[in-house]
Scaffold this motif. Sequence first.
Motif, mmCIF file in Angstrom:
data_model
loop_
_atom_site.group_PDB
_atom_site.id
_atom_site.type_symbol
_atom_site.label_atom_id
_atom_site.label_comp_id
_atom_site.label_asym_id
_atom_site.label_seq_id
_atom_site.Cartn_x
_atom_site.Cartn_y
_atom_site.Cartn_z
ATOM 1 N N ASP A 264 0.865 -1.184 0.000
ATOM 2 C CA ASP A 264 0.000 0.000 0.000
ATOM 3 C C ASP A 264 0.897 1.227 0.000
ATOM 4 N N PRO A 265 1.379 1.645 -1.166
ATOM 5 C CA PRO A 265 2.448 2.663 -1.207
ATOM 6 C C PRO A 265 2.092 4.000 -0.573
ATOM 7 N N PHE A 266 0.894 4.500 -0.818
ATOM 8 C CA PHE A 266 0.574 5.839 -0.308
ATOM 9 C C PHE A 266 0.252 5.815 1.185
ATOM 10 N N GLN A 267 -0.346 4.749 1.683
ATOM 11 C CA GLN A 267 -0.534 4.645 3.130
ATOM 12 C C GLN A 267 0.812 4.455 3.829
ATOM 13 N N PHE A 268 1.732 3.759 3.174
ATOM 14 C CA PHE A 268 3.084 3.635 3.713
ATOM 15 C C PHE A 268 3.733 5.012 3.829
ATOM 16 N N ILE A 269 3.598 5.834 2.775
ATOM 17 C CA ILE A 269 4.141 7.197 2.806
ATOM 18 C C ILE A 269 3.499 8.011 3.928
ATOM 19 N N ALA A 270 2.174 7.877 4.083
ATOM 20 C CA ALA A 270 1.463 8.638 5.116
ATOM 21 C C ALA A 270 1.966 8.296 6.511
ATOM 22 N N LYS A 271 2.178 7.007 6.780
ATOM 23 C CA LYS A 271 2.657 6.603 8.105
ATOM 24 C C LYS A 271 4.075 7.090 8.341
ATOM 25 N N VAL A 272 4.917 7.011 7.311
ATOM 26 C CA VAL A 272 6.301 7.461 7.461
ATOM 27 C C VAL A 272 6.357 8.960 7.742
ATOM 28 N N LEU A 273 5.569 9.736 7.025
ATOM 29 C CA LEU A 273 5.583 11.184 7.203
ATOM 30 C C LEU A 273 5.048 11.608 8.565
ATOM 31 N N SER A 274 4.181 10.791 9.161
ATOM 32 C CA SER A 274 3.548 11.161 10.430
ATOM 33 C C SER A 274 4.220 10.536 11.637
ATOM 34 N N LYS A 275 5.136 9.625 11.416
ATOM 35 C CA LYS A 275 5.648 8.803 12.511
ATOM 36 C C LYS A 275 6.362 9.611 13.592
ATOM 37 N N ASP A 276 7.132 10.593 13.187
ATOM 38 C CA ASP A 276 7.933 11.346 14.156
ATOM 39 C C ASP A 276 7.305 12.674 14.555
ATOM 40 N N ASP A 277 6.040 12.873 14.198
ATOM 41 C CA ASP A 277 5.356 14.112 14.569
ATOM 42 C C ASP A 277 4.705 13.930 15.933
ATOM 43 N N VAL A 278 5.314 14.490 16.963
ATOM 44 C CA VAL A 278 4.836 14.299 18.329
ATOM 45 C C VAL A 278 3.435 14.861 18.512
ATOM 46 N N GLN A 279 3.110 15.942 17.816
ATOM 47 C CA GLN A 279 1.828 16.606 18.013
ATOM 48 C C GLN A 279 0.689 15.867 17.317
#
Length: 629
Positions: A264-279
Amino acid sequence: MVCKPLDWEHPKEELDKCFDLDLKKPYVLSDMRGGYLSTPTINMYTGLLSSNNLRNFNIELHDFDLHDEMVSILNGLQKQGFKINKKVLDFVKNNRQTLENEGLLMKGILAHVNLKEAFDLMRKSYYINKDIKGFSSLDSLLKELGIRVQKARYEDFIIRLVSAYEDYVFYLPAFMDFRGRIYRCGILHFHERDFARSFIEFANNPQKEEGCKQSVKDIVAISAAFKYKKFYDYDDALQWYKDNHNTIYASDQSLICFAKSASDPFQFIAKVLSKDDVQEYDRIPITQDAAASAYQIMSYLLLNEEMARRTNLIPHPDGKIQDVYTCILKDLKTYLYHQINDKSKIDIIESKLDRKLIKILFMPLIYGKTLNSMENDIRQRYGQLISRKDANNLAKLCYDFWKEQYPDIDNLMKLITIISWFCSVKDRAVLYRIPYFTTKQDYMAFQKANISVYERNTKKRRRVTLTIPTMKRDRRKTQSSTCANFIHQKDAYIAMKVVEELLRKRAAIYTKSSLSMLQSSKDTIIHILTVLLVTRILNWGFSFEAAFFAPFLTDLLDFILSAMDRIPLSVGDDRSGASSSKQPSFDLNLSAVEQAVYEQRLEKIKNQKKALADLLDLSLRGKHGNFLT
């Protein structure tokens, strides 16, 4: 859908009719009003029930207290707000050219192609270039062009829609089908494809925690890993993410290269982009899908511990995540080795026999997939490698293997089919219930009528065949559909109870099928989706209780089915059931000896249930503490 939908409720005048015994009006779900309604309608985007034939397919409500519980679940789902994940939107816009070059998105120019002119140009080019005729047909080229243009238009539309919703909180009204399965209105939701799902996140999560716990961040990392590929252990998924962390975050190009190989390429991208966002971690949707939910339900009904472990309903001794289709593949290969003596044929069969084909063959089988349908799937997969006769023989072997490997499931399916057939023969609708409601299923036969239509564009007449409903019940459709609808109803009840528990914990929630839940809390996912389903919510009040008593049921069905094998179920006038002169009659009275055997087996079943409950309770307490008490 930027306005919060109204709560679903019954109008006062409809409730008054329910208490009027003279009218005897059933208390049905389709009478409810809410969402974006001002007047009752059966339109699926504004009504609570999606059925367009409320007379034959509806949901009847009986217990007012349980009715309130169910309505609160639906209203709780509708009140959950969603927002657009701006990080994903910005990433797609900034890297669209690269995504198109890597094949993750279609070329944007295709979204604006005039398809009629493109088809005409394709035809001319095809006949001018004679060399291409040896490699592809004109029909296949036109079909491929149409698919690509349609996909490009869809992606362009999603990007424009997401951009319009960017600064809004939007809501997704819930509606149900006559089995009770919950769906959501609109285009941008989690029933959609990977691209649309990746843009959605929760607008708020009342279940906030102080600070950002490392365990929650690890869950987001694990979810990203599972969007890349399958793992059989959560620790392995987390370790894979940590090992590839630096490479994934090296650049946008590096992330796109990883996404190109993801399931699931775009959901993979979404999780990666959000992973380190503490807020933002508490608003990231985490998906948890069921492992063959139909087989899970059957394993519970029949106390089949082996199938329960293979479908992760109860923990496997090795602690790994199990895959039922991989297990079936392994068992089927062993079965075929003993049944087929020709080594060359075995080699040909093994060349295409993988998990994907096994899922195509065996997942729908529990819903009533036919032998002919299995043969067609095999022929489509193997092509010219095997003959039509060999494809038919392989389908028969697969079907015989399934009945031999899982006789209890096969017998329960046949029992449900027999009961539905008797209902249809007696000219009655099929009713099956759960504590919340009763589903009414009443398939009617159709007759064909030919009419002549004049087309203004071509200035020609052509015949059109219409199907007109009759008042005669369709026995064949009733037989083939009841088992699937029965499973889907239980599936829906599980989803409702899980949502109820999550709402009680003030968790952000979205449901798209029985066990597909979204939640940012690790503990909630583990607790709800493993043990609570079995120990507390699968108390359905099943109307034919013999189904719970597998050994006795097997013996009883052996007798019934041996008699049913001699009944010509397709000799009626409409070829949908037995004729009136050949209706079956069975004497199912038990002798004293049989009654004694039954009581012994009943006691054995009670002991098995107690052992299973103890096993679940021990597993729960050992892993997660005293959660259920």
